[in-house]
Scaffold this motif. Structure first.
Motif, mmCIF file in Angstrom:
data_model
loop_
_atom_site.group_PDB
_atom_site.id
_atom_site.type_symbol
_atom_site.label_atom_id
_atom_site.label_comp_id
_atom_site.label_asym_id
_atom_site.label_seq_id
_atom_site.Cartn_x
_atom_site.Cartn_y
_atom_site.Cartn_z
ATOM 1 N N ARG A 68 3.774 -1.537 -8.615
ATOM 2 C CA ARG A 68 4.366 -2.255 -7.489
ATOM 3 C C ARG A 68 4.195 -3.756 -7.668
ATOM 4 O O ARG A 68 3.135 -4.228 -8.070
ATOM 5 C CB ARG A 68 3.715 -1.814 -6.177
ATOM 6 C CG ARG A 68 3.783 -0.308 -5.957
ATOM 7 C CD ARG A 68 2.784 0.186 -4.919
ATOM 8 N NE ARG A 68 2.621 1.633 -5.008
ATOM 9 C CZ ARG A 68 1.696 2.319 -4.357
ATOM 10 N NH1 ARG A 68 0.844 1.688 -3.544
ATOM 11 N NH2 ARG A 68 1.605 3.630 -4.517
ATOM 12 N N LEU A 69 5.246 -4.489 -7.339
ATOM 13 C CA LEU A 69 5.168 -5.948 -7.384
ATOM 14 C C LEU A 69 4.309 -6.477 -6.253
ATOM 15 O O LEU A 69 4.120 -5.818 -5.231
ATOM 16 C CB LEU A 69 6.578 -6.548 -7.250
ATOM 17 C CG LEU A 69 7.574 -6.284 -8.374
ATOM 18 C CD1 LEU A 69 8.934 -6.834 -7.966
ATOM 19 C CD2 LEU A 69 7.114 -6.942 -9.666
ATOM 20 N N ASP A 78 2.771 7.768 -4.257
ATOM 21 C CA ASP A 78 1.968 8.119 -5.430
ATOM 22 C C ASP A 78 2.613 9.232 -6.250
ATOM 23 O O ASP A 78 2.379 9.338 -7.457
ATOM 24 C CB ASP A 78 0.560 8.550 -5.001
ATOM 25 C CG ASP A 78 -0.234 7.403 -4.395
ATOM 26 O OD1 ASP A 78 0.040 6.244 -4.745
ATOM 27 O OD2 ASP A 78 -1.125 7.678 -3.566
ATOM 28 N N ASP A 79 3.398 10.091 -5.589
ATOM 29 C CA ASP A 79 3.987 11.254 -6.262
ATOM 30 C C ASP A 79 5.405 11.447 -5.733
ATOM 31 O O ASP A 79 5.606 11.919 -4.609
ATOM 32 C CB ASP A 79 3.133 12.485 -5.990
ATOM 33 C CG ASP A 79 3.573 13.710 -6.779
ATOM 34 O OD1 ASP A 79 4.780 13.856 -7.037
ATOM 35 O OD2 ASP A 79 2.692 14.532 -7.129
ATOM 36 N N ALA A 80 6.409 11.080 -6.530
ATOM 37 C CA ALA A 80 7.803 11.161 -6.083
ATOM 38 C C ALA A 80 8.239 12.607 -5.845
ATOM 39 O O ALA A 80 9.013 12.887 -4.922
ATOM 40 C CB ALA A 80 8.717 10.499 -7.107
ATOM 41 N N ASP A 81 7.761 13.535 -6.655
ATOM 42 C CA ASP A 81 8.149 14.940 -6.480
ATOM 43 C C ASP A 81 7.607 15.505 -5.177
ATOM 44 O O ASP A 81 8.314 16.219 -4.451
ATOM 45 C CB ASP A 81 7.659 15.770 -7.664
ATOM 46 C CG ASP A 81 8.378 15.422 -8.957
ATOM 47 O OD1 ASP A 81 9.605 15.220 -8.918
ATOM 48 O OD2 ASP A 81 7.715 15.344 -10.003
ATOM 49 N N GLY A 127 12.997 2.635 -15.735
ATOM 50 C CA GLY A 127 12.058 1.671 -16.290
ATOM 51 C C GLY A 127 10.638 2.179 -16.246
ATOM 52 O O GLY A 127 10.338 3.284 -16.732
ATOM 53 N N PRO A 128 9.726 1.416 -15.606
ATOM 54 C CA PRO A 128 8.311 1.785 -15.592
ATOM 55 C C PRO A 128 7.931 2.783 -14.498
ATOM 56 O O PRO A 128 6.756 3.041 -14.276
ATOM 57 C CB PRO A 128 7.618 0.446 -15.346
ATOM 58 C CG PRO A 128 8.588 -0.307 -14.497
ATOM 59 C CD PRO A 128 9.956 0.092 -14.997
ATOM 60 N N GLY A 185 0.813 -1.199 0.000
ATOM 61 C CA GLY A 185 0.000 0.000 0.000
ATOM 62 C C GLY A 185 0.853 1.256 0.000
ATOM 63 O O GLY A 185 2.084 1.209 0.053
ATOM 64 N N ARG A 186 0.193 2.392 -0.050
ATOM 65 C CA ARG A 186 0.887 3.683 -0.072
ATOM 66 C C ARG A 186 1.700 3.863 1.216
ATOM 67 O O ARG A 186 1.210 3.676 2.327
ATOM 68 C CB ARG A 186 -0.134 4.809 -0.193
ATOM 69 C CG ARG A 186 0.471 6.198 -0.373
ATOM 70 C CD ARG A 186 -0.597 7.266 -0.417
ATOM 71 N NE ARG A 186 -1.298 7.400 0.843
ATOM 72 C CZ ARG A 186 -2.506 6.912 1.083
ATOM 73 N NH1 ARG A 186 -3.173 6.260 0.151
ATOM 74 N NH2 ARG A 186 -3.074 7.078 2.264
ATOM 75 N N GLY A 187 2.973 4.207 1.069
ATOM 76 C CA GLY A 187 3.838 4.424 2.225
ATOM 77 C C GLY A 187 4.463 3.170 2.789
ATOM 78 O O GLY A 187 5.266 3.248 3.726
ATOM 79 N N ALA A 188 4.125 2.004 2.239
ATOM 80 C CA ALA A 188 4.669 0.743 2.735
ATOM 81 C C ALA A 188 5.957 0.397 2.005
ATOM 82 O O ALA A 188 6.186 0.838 0.874
ATOM 83 C CB ALA A 188 3.652 -0.377 2.540
#
Length: 259
Positions: free
Chosen positions: A127-128, A81-84, A105-106, A10-13
């Protein structure tokens, strides 16, 4: 959920761990001899490979330490969700974004360090189906730091831990450590002393990756034979197993934990 019953982080994991190595071939030889991993090419380019155990991806190795002049180290990556936006949050809180965000890559990735110097990465993209404590993924990720509560506040603000929003991580306090949960799974712990205790100046903050092994004695002997060094075996924090810290020939630290 994947066909193998493993949840996508999940987000932040934590969503991946990767060794920042100098020599890809030498690193593959060491980890193959010690942990029995096989390797396949990664989609990120010829400087990367994916470690596989029992047919499932375990971790990555990237020959990037020399290119970016960074220390050889295992790095834990967290899903965003947003690297910036994540990079901005890190800088706003007095920490450092050392590399990136870069297109890989992706997706997009970056390397950062928290205010105490513990390095970590973050990843924006697909995410895998990979999760700490499931299958051959790391048994656990542990931040060893001087002040677990100060660190927990930093990471919670950066990764939206304990925000109450769907799809994020929750945080609890158990046995003098901060515990991070992704749904029903414990995915990380932050350890740095008991409540209201002074920060320990002797602790060198870092994210520690624990890999599960069946035969601790065999693995530690293989590490020494392959040119690594090993600390004495100790009990795990919960007292239910044993562990040893291994340093690979280039200085990369990780922990092996009996299961």
């Amino acid at each position: 959920m994947s066909a193998h019953g493993r949840a996508t982080p999940g987000r932040g994991a934590p969503c991946w761990v990767s060794l920042m190595a100098r020599d890809l071939g030498a690193a593959q030889d060491f980890y193959s001899a010690v942990l029995g991993w096989r390797f396949r090419p990664a989609s990120l380019g010829e400087e990367f490979s994916v470690a596989v155990a029992d047919g499932q991806p375990v971790a990555g190795i990237g020959a990037l330490a020399q290119s970016y002049r960074i220390a050889v180290a295992w790095t834990s990556y967290f899903a965003v969700d947003d690297a910036d936006l994540t990079a901005d949050r890190i800088r706003e809180r007095g920490a450092t974004v050392a590399v990136g965000p870069l297109k890989l890559g992706p997706g997009r990735a970056a390397l950062a360090a928290d205010r105490d110097g513990a390095t970590f990465g973050f990843w924006e993209g697909q995410r895998l189906a990979w999760s700490v404590g499931q299958g051959n993924a790391p048994a656990r990720l542990e931040l060893r730091t001087r002040d677990a509560f100060e660190a927990a506040i930093f990471y919670a603000e950066v990764f939206d831990w304990a925000s109450g929003e769907p799809g994020g991580c929750e945080v609890t306090y158990e046995h003098d450590q901060v515990v991070v949960h992704d749904g029903p799974h414990t995915v990380a712990t932050l350890r740095g002393g008991a409540v209201e205790s002074a920060p320990d100046p002797r602790v060198r903050p870092r994210w520690d990756v624990h890999f599960p092994v069946r035969d601790l004695e065999k693995v530690t002997a293989a590490a020494v034979a392959a040119g690594g060094t090993v600390t004495p075996v100790t009990s795990t924090v919960d007292g239910e197993g044993y562990q040893a810290v291994v340093r690979d020939p280039d200085g990369g630290l990780f922990t092996v934990t009996s299961t």
